[in-house]
Design a protein around this motif. Structure first.
Motif, PDB file in Angstrom:
ATOM      1  N   LEU A  47       0.879  -1.787   0.260  1.00  0.00           N
ATOM      2  CA  LEU A  47      -0.366   0.295   0.288  1.00  0.00           C
ATOM      3  C   LEU A  47       1.094   0.655  -0.239  1.00  0.00           C
ATOM      4  O   LEU A  47       0.146   2.627  -1.087  1.00  0.00           O
ATOM      5  CB  LEU A  47      -0.570   0.096   1.271  1.00  0.00           C
ATOM      6  N   ASP A  48       1.608   1.013   0.461  1.00  0.00           N
ATOM      7  CA  ASP A  48       2.694   2.791   1.152  1.00  0.00           C
ATOM      8  C   ASP A  48       4.169   2.757   0.827  1.00  0.00           C
ATOM      9  O   ASP A  48       4.508   3.579   1.199  1.00  0.00           O
ATOM     10  CB  ASP A  48       2.714   3.020   2.896  1.00  0.00           C
ATOM     11  N   GLY A  49       4.354   1.467   0.178  1.00  0.00           N
ATOM     12  CA  GLY A  49       5.825   1.602  -0.142  1.00  0.00           C
ATOM     13  C   GLY A  49       5.918   1.757  -1.649  1.00  0.00           C
ATOM     14  O   GLY A  49       5.270   2.255  -2.470  1.00  0.00           O
ATOM     15  N   THR A  50       6.591   2.240  -2.318  1.00  0.00           N
ATOM     16  CA  THR A  50       7.193   2.163  -3.789  1.00  0.00           C
ATOM     17  C   THR A  50       6.954   0.868  -5.293  1.00  0.00           C
ATOM     18  O   THR A  50       6.773   1.430  -6.103  1.00  0.00           O
ATOM     19  CB  THR A  50       8.641   2.003  -4.059  1.00  0.00           C
ATOM     20  N   GLU A  51       6.843  -0.298  -4.665  1.00  0.00           N
ATOM     21  CA  GLU A  51       7.209  -1.238  -5.835  1.00  0.00           C
ATOM     22  C   GLU A  51       5.202  -1.501  -6.147  1.00  0.00           C
ATOM     23  O   GLU A  51       4.347  -1.571  -4.479  1.00  0.00           O
ATOM     24  CB  GLU A  51       7.548  -3.273  -5.367  1.00  0.00           C
TER      25      GLU A  51
END
Length: 469
Positions: free
Chosen positions: A394-398
């Protein structure tokens, strides 16, 4: 969770709503009485009479009144539908949110709650702890002596005791302890047939009371339940016995919802997914330890210390050509304390304190990921690993997060020691979430993450030492 992003009603309000409920109940009773009186006292008018002596007009009127009476009775039954509180196990004695909710749903101070330690290894001790916890919150709780492991008690006599059955039927709530869920169903529902004691428990629920259970007492809440299954990986590999590892539960959460407990801590997504597919469930929910869900009608509310994982398989599919369990397109949502979910509409609503925070939407043009990690998880069935991976998604780059479920040291009885499973979480339509630290910890809600599970062949041995030159 190790991540960080930068009420009660007053006494007057409680009295107001209580008086409104009493007025509504009194009004409904008055209407039912008036309708019944009208049907009984309706005058016979007109010339055309049926065999029973009533005119056609009066027959039409009576049909209308009976139909209206039926609708009112149905409305009354719906208004008093029971509440199921499914507790994920390891419930701490100081968890006021859960214990107090059980008492509140039973009617508040002075409510009589029957405690069944039927599943417990030591029913006296487990029952006494539950009775004390409920009593501290204002209930009148009592241990019902119906447990196979109770000393100096004739189980058959207790199950058939009319005085004890009547006392249970008059309760406002029932609480099932943890232990072995097979003992609950074998005792109260032998051979799949409800005992008189179980019928009394159902009367409590049908009358609008609360049925609560923790651990094993939570497992029995759905129509089907795990009875005594092997570990998660064995179930993923298909090494489970259909007639021994699951059984009929007591079904207090309704026929369409599958529940499991100790869920995130013990990585039980590994057993829920195959079970839901095998048993025909489209919706399941796994409750974390020291947490609970309150199921009332078609609404689920999460309370307690942590949360629950909602699993939806309505759009999921499997490749039957593969020799092991596989799944594509499952939908996972992590519901945190205070979050709600509507079973009929499929809509989830975060807790009010979360809604005051910005929504996290990876598909939004202005999305700025907070987490910079891109881990590959080597134990997707580990303690809370799945939710950690969902938060990273949800809150990452990937746009996807992957991990494995396998056994590095296979057991001697493992029929497929080199088989593992890759879990692929990925973004799809509707993936959104919220973050808040208002309750003193880093709390996320994650809605509509997608999941694929595919079997993989692991190296045996998993690795070999590098030889010296």
């Amino acid at each position: 969770m190790g991540f960080r992003r930068s009420g009660r009603l007053g006494a007057n309000a409680r009295r107001f709503f209580a008086s409104r409920r009493r007025s509504a109940a009194t009004g409904l009773a008055t209407k039912r009485h008036a309708i019944a009186s009208a049907v009984h006292d309706a005058p016979l008018q007109g010339r055309t009479r049926w065999a029973g002596g009533a005119s056609a007009a009066n027959m039409a009127l009576m049909r209308f009144l009976f139909r209206l009476l039926g609708l009112l009775l149905c409305a009354a039954a719906s208004a008093h539908a029971g509440t199921a509180i499914v507790i994920g196990g390891a419930l701490k004695s100081d968890n006021d949110a859960v214990w107090q909710r059980v008492v509140t749903e039973a009617g508040g101070n002075g409510a009589y709650i029957a405690v069944f330690a039927t599943a417990a290894g030591n029913p006296e001790r487990s029952g006494a702890q539950i009775v004390a916890a409920l009593a501290r919150r204002g209930a009148v709780a009592e241990l019902v002596p119906v447990a196979p492991r109770l000393r100096d008690v004739d189980l058959a006599t207790q199950l058939a005791d009319p005085v004890l059955i009547a006392k249970v039927a008059a309760a406002r709530g029932v609480f099932f302890s943890g232990g072995a869920q097979a003992l609950i169903v074998d005792t109260l529902q032998p051979g799949g047939e409800p005992s008189e004691m179980l019928k009394a428990i159902r009367q409590v629920f049908d009358r609008g009371g609360v049925i609560a259970g923790t651990s094993a007492g939570a497992a029995i809440m759905s129509r089907m339940m795990f009875r005594d299954p092997p570990d998660n990986l064995q179930i993923l590999k298909g090494q489970w016995r259909e007639r021994r590892d699951f059984d009929r539960g007591l079904g207090f959460v309704g026929p369409e919802l599958f529940v499991d407990q100790h869920f995130l801590r013990r990585g039980r997504i590994g057993r829920m997914l195959p079970a839901m597919r095998a048993l025909g469930y489209r919706v399941g929910i796994g409750v974390e330890e020291n947490s609970a869900i309150v199921v009332k009608g078609d609404e689920i509310e999460v309370i307690g210390a942590r949360g629950a994982l909602l699993v939806e398989l309505g759009d999921a599919s499997s490749d039957e050509r593969l020799p092991y369990f596989n799944l594509r397109g499952a939908q996972l949502s992590y519901l945190d304390r205070g979050d709600r979910h509507q079973l009929k509409t499929g809509v989830s609503t975060p807790a009010p304190h979360k809604l005051r925070e910005p929504r996290i939407d990876p598909a939004a043009p202005d999305f700025k990921p907070f987490l910079r990690t891109s881990d590959y998880f080597l134990d997707m069935l580990g303690d809370n690993t799945l939710v950690t991976a969902m938060v990273q998604l949800l809150d990452g780059t990937e746009p996807e997060v992957r991990g494995l479920a396998f056994r590095a040291r296979p057991r001697p009885d493992d029929l497929a020691p080199d088989v593992g499973f890759e879990f692929r979480l990925y973004r799809g339509p509707g993936l959104v979430g919220w973050f808040s630290s208002a309750l003193g910890s880093d709390d996320y809600t994650v809605l509509k993450a997608r999941l694929d599970v595919v079997p993989v062949r692991m190296a045996t041995p998993l690795f070999t030492p590098i030889p010296a030159h």
